[in-house]
Design a protein around this motif. Sequence first.
Motif, PDB file in Angstrom:
ATOM      1  N   PRO A 107     -16.008  -9.565 -19.908  1.00 51.96           N
ATOM      2  CA  PRO A 107     -15.743  -8.124 -19.871  1.00 51.96           C
ATOM      3  C   PRO A 107     -16.382  -7.348 -21.020  1.00 51.96           C
ATOM      4  O   PRO A 107     -16.806  -6.203 -20.834  1.00 51.96           O
ATOM      5  CB  PRO A 107     -14.206  -8.059 -19.944  1.00 51.96           C
ATOM      6  CG  PRO A 107     -13.757  -9.357 -19.351  1.00 51.96           C
ATOM      7  CD  PRO A 107     -14.764 -10.359 -19.806  1.00 51.96           C
ATOM      8  N   ILE A 108     -16.478  -7.957 -22.202  1.00 52.78           N
ATOM      9  CA  ILE A 108     -17.098  -7.267 -23.343  1.00 52.78           C
ATOM     10  C   ILE A 108     -18.586  -7.090 -23.094  1.00 52.78           C
ATOM     11  O   ILE A 108     -19.146  -6.007 -23.317  1.00 52.78           O
ATOM     12  CB  ILE A 108     -16.861  -8.061 -24.641  1.00 52.78           C
ATOM     13  CG1 ILE A 108     -15.365  -8.207 -24.910  1.00 52.78           C
ATOM     14  CG2 ILE A 108     -17.544  -7.389 -25.827  1.00 52.78           C
ATOM     15  CD1 ILE A 108     -15.038  -9.147 -26.066  1.00 52.78           C
ATOM     16  N   ILE A 109     -19.242  -8.135 -22.607  1.00 57.42           N
ATOM     17  CA  ILE A 109     -20.675  -8.053 -22.349  1.00 57.42           C
ATOM     18  C   ILE A 109     -20.957  -7.099 -21.188  1.00 57.42           C
ATOM     19  O   ILE A 109     -21.912  -6.304 -21.238  1.00 57.42           O
ATOM     20  CB  ILE A 109     -21.241  -9.448 -22.078  1.00 57.42           C
ATOM     21  CG1 ILE A 109     -21.089 -10.306 -23.343  1.00 57.42           C
ATOM     22  CG2 ILE A 109     -22.698  -9.385 -21.629  1.00 57.42           C
ATOM     23  CD1 ILE A 109     -21.451 -11.750 -23.160  1.00 57.42           C
ATOM     24  N   ALA A 110     -20.144  -7.149 -20.152  1.00 60.49           N
ATOM     25  CA  ALA A 110     -20.326  -6.219 -19.028  1.00 60.49           C
ATOM     26  C   ALA A 110     -20.193  -4.781 -19.497  1.00 60.49           C
ATOM     27  O   ALA A 110     -20.965  -3.901 -19.086  1.00 60.49           O
ATOM     28  CB  ALA A 110     -19.305  -6.524 -17.931  1.00 60.49           C
ATOM     29  N   HIS A 111     -19.217  -4.523 -20.364  1.00 59.45           N
ATOM     30  CA  HIS A 111     -19.026  -3.178 -20.920  1.00 59.45           C
ATOM     31  C   HIS A 111     -20.287  -2.709 -21.635  1.00 59.45           C
ATOM     32  O   HIS A 111     -20.738  -1.572 -21.432  1.00 59.45           O
ATOM     33  CB  HIS A 111     -17.837  -3.208 -21.887  1.00 59.45           C
ATOM     34  CG  HIS A 111     -17.760  -2.025 -22.802  1.00 59.45           C
ATOM     35  ND1 HIS A 111     -17.212  -0.819 -22.411  1.00 59.45           N
ATOM     36  CD2 HIS A 111     -18.169  -1.858 -24.087  1.00 59.45           C
ATOM     37  CE1 HIS A 111     -17.291   0.040 -23.420  1.00 59.45           C
ATOM     38  NE2 HIS A 111     -17.865  -0.566 -24.442  1.00 59.45           N
ATOM     39  N   SER A 112     -20.871  -3.577 -22.473  1.00 57.99           N
ATOM     40  CA  SER A 112     -22.075  -3.192 -23.212  1.00 57.99           C
ATOM     41  C   SER A 112     -23.264  -2.998 -22.283  1.00 57.99           C
ATOM     42  O   SER A 112     -24.047  -2.057 -22.449  1.00 57.99           O
ATOM     43  CB  SER A 112     -22.396  -4.247 -24.274  1.00 57.99           C
ATOM     44  OG  SER A 112     -21.391  -4.281 -25.266  1.00 57.99           O
ATOM     45  N   LEU A 113     -23.413  -3.877 -21.285  1.00 54.85           N
ATOM     46  CA  LEU A 113     -24.547  -3.774 -20.364  1.00 54.85           C
ATOM     47  C   LEU A 113     -24.503  -2.478 -19.564  1.00 54.85           C
ATOM     48  O   LEU A 113     -25.543  -1.851 -19.318  1.00 54.85           O
ATOM     49  CB  LEU A 113     -24.560  -4.962 -19.411  1.00 54.85           C
ATOM     50  CG  LEU A 113     -25.022  -6.301 -19.985  1.00 54.85           C
ATOM     51  CD1 LEU A 113     -24.766  -7.421 -18.982  1.00 54.85           C
ATOM     52  CD2 LEU A 113     -26.505  -6.249 -20.351  1.00 54.85           C
TER      53      LEU A 113
END
Length: 638
Positions: A107-113
């Motif tokens: 979820p953190i990486i998806a948020h940044s992407l």
Amino acid sequence: MRVLALVVAAATLLQGVAAHLTPGGESQKVLKSDPAEGLKDVLRLNSSLAALIRQETQSPASCAACELKLIASRGDDFFAGVMTKLCKRAGVEDDDVCEGAISLEGPIIAHSLRGMAIGSKASQLACVAFMGLCPYPEVEPYDVPFLSPKPNTTRPAPSGREPLHVVHYSDIHIDPLYVVGANANCTKPICCREYSDEDKAGNNEFPAGPNGEHACDAPVSLEESMYAAIKDIVPDAAFSIFTGDVVDHAVWNTSQQQNTLDIEDAYARMTGAGMLVYGTAGNHEASPANSFPPAFTGDSEGPSQWVYDVLSSAWSQWIDPRAAAVARESGAYSAKHPGGNLRVISLSTNMYYGHNYWLYDEPMQTDPGGQLAWLVSELDAAERAGERVYIIGHMPMGSRDAFHDGSNYFDQIVNRYEATIAALFFGHTHYDEFEVSYAHYGANRSHRDALAMSYIAPSMTPMSGHPAFRVYTVDPVTFGVLDATTYIADTSDPSFQSASGPKWTKYYSAREAYGPLVEGAGSGELTPAFWHNVTEALERNATAFAEYYARRSRGWRAESCEDECAAAEICKLRAARAQDNCAEPGLRLDALEQRRAGRKIEEEECEASVIRDTIGSLAVDVEMLWALRDVVVGMDDI
């Protein structure tokens, strides 16, 4: 050019428009498409793109980045689901590790992407972190604002008075689930746990001993034996520096509740040992690991607030209320040591860590959390008060893990306050190392340019070598380091697994080992100039370099390092500024294959990220792009 055209088309689709390229290379925009349809369009486009890449460039990195952004646009659960299936298919880790780690990190990486613009600096840095295929972007020019001009002063000379002793230990990585007799030769990132019936005591061929194994994180018994050794070897120690990482490497199975318990228990054991400890926040203290959102968001109840609360509470017995309050806000603090004219400033180096994926939010912050501005104010006040300063943190700021921009700006601060900073202390790499800061980082760095010294402590966890801690002999007035002695518990010694516990013995003294290599070393401070001259001696003397390189892991599995390897290592020692450490982004595929073969990867114990390796497989393997397409289509059909 055909590949470039298709990549541009894919990137344009990411922004919600389809693009047609004219024969001349110009683009024509059409109406914005539905995200789900856009995803399928990109995947269909990538069928052609992957074939062209296979034929012409063998590099699917750009197309992978485009697909990842669109997959993230479908939501956190969809992104995590796709990455989990891909992780399993690629064999990055065991299925349960893929599931647990990606559910936490995803979820953190998806948020940044979702917020990342293709071609932005954040996207270039993400390409470095995840794929290792992009070059490091240039450092954004920024002059750190200072509160006063640099005075014409230099490092004070040693006082000649009876020295103090300061202990430094790091990366203890205590595993509360360590089981004596459990399998010490498993397929997980750490072993010595009862993952299955086959791993239980009595059911395996590699039973874990009571005090630790190299494929495992540390049992409490090893930690307690170290504290007992410290009290025995240096009963008069003025204080201890702990540069972070209490929590184990089971990054797929962390939780706020368990991490809280682990941190509180470890600091309680330090207290019980009668130690005065100045601590810092390691990247593994958070859950998910590495996740420290910068405080500039103003959200006092953000996702990392709990870890700041826990650490501040643990440290409050050794630091004043004002320092504890600052730690509760940011994970950093500044505290005056009661036994002399020394100030200890603890930084959260997680604000400059390339695997803290919260930092990829656009626009990326020049000074996440305002920590650099705070550091300037603390150092300026210390300078006016005539105090000496120790700066402590987890990740060395010259590390390959450090953002070049943040490291550059930090280095400017070290340069400005070099006469006030007595030394810097870090951990994270698990190796016995050091870094030198310079006034100038040109090709002809010399002892005359050396300004500051960063001491990097070896780990207590045995994953990277024999468990170790350091003792510094310190001038009681200047707090300059006169010697650094490393003590180890040799795991090959029969007593290591005995009921009486490991035997901790002197491994080497820096002055004894390196002093004879440096002309005119004398008996005073081990100055930054001294350490630069050590690197020159290592450059000239292959035997001395081999001995240094073996000491990094405390003699455990010491490997040969010659020619280009030796040159790169010496370059790293001369680079407390990350942009100058000679580390280049590297393909993830080789590391993945080595892990599949059961081999540990240099400097990856604290850097490991399951989702990074999953994404990296896309960047270097066209077949994995096809697997991604199959996974997404399959999930769309559910």
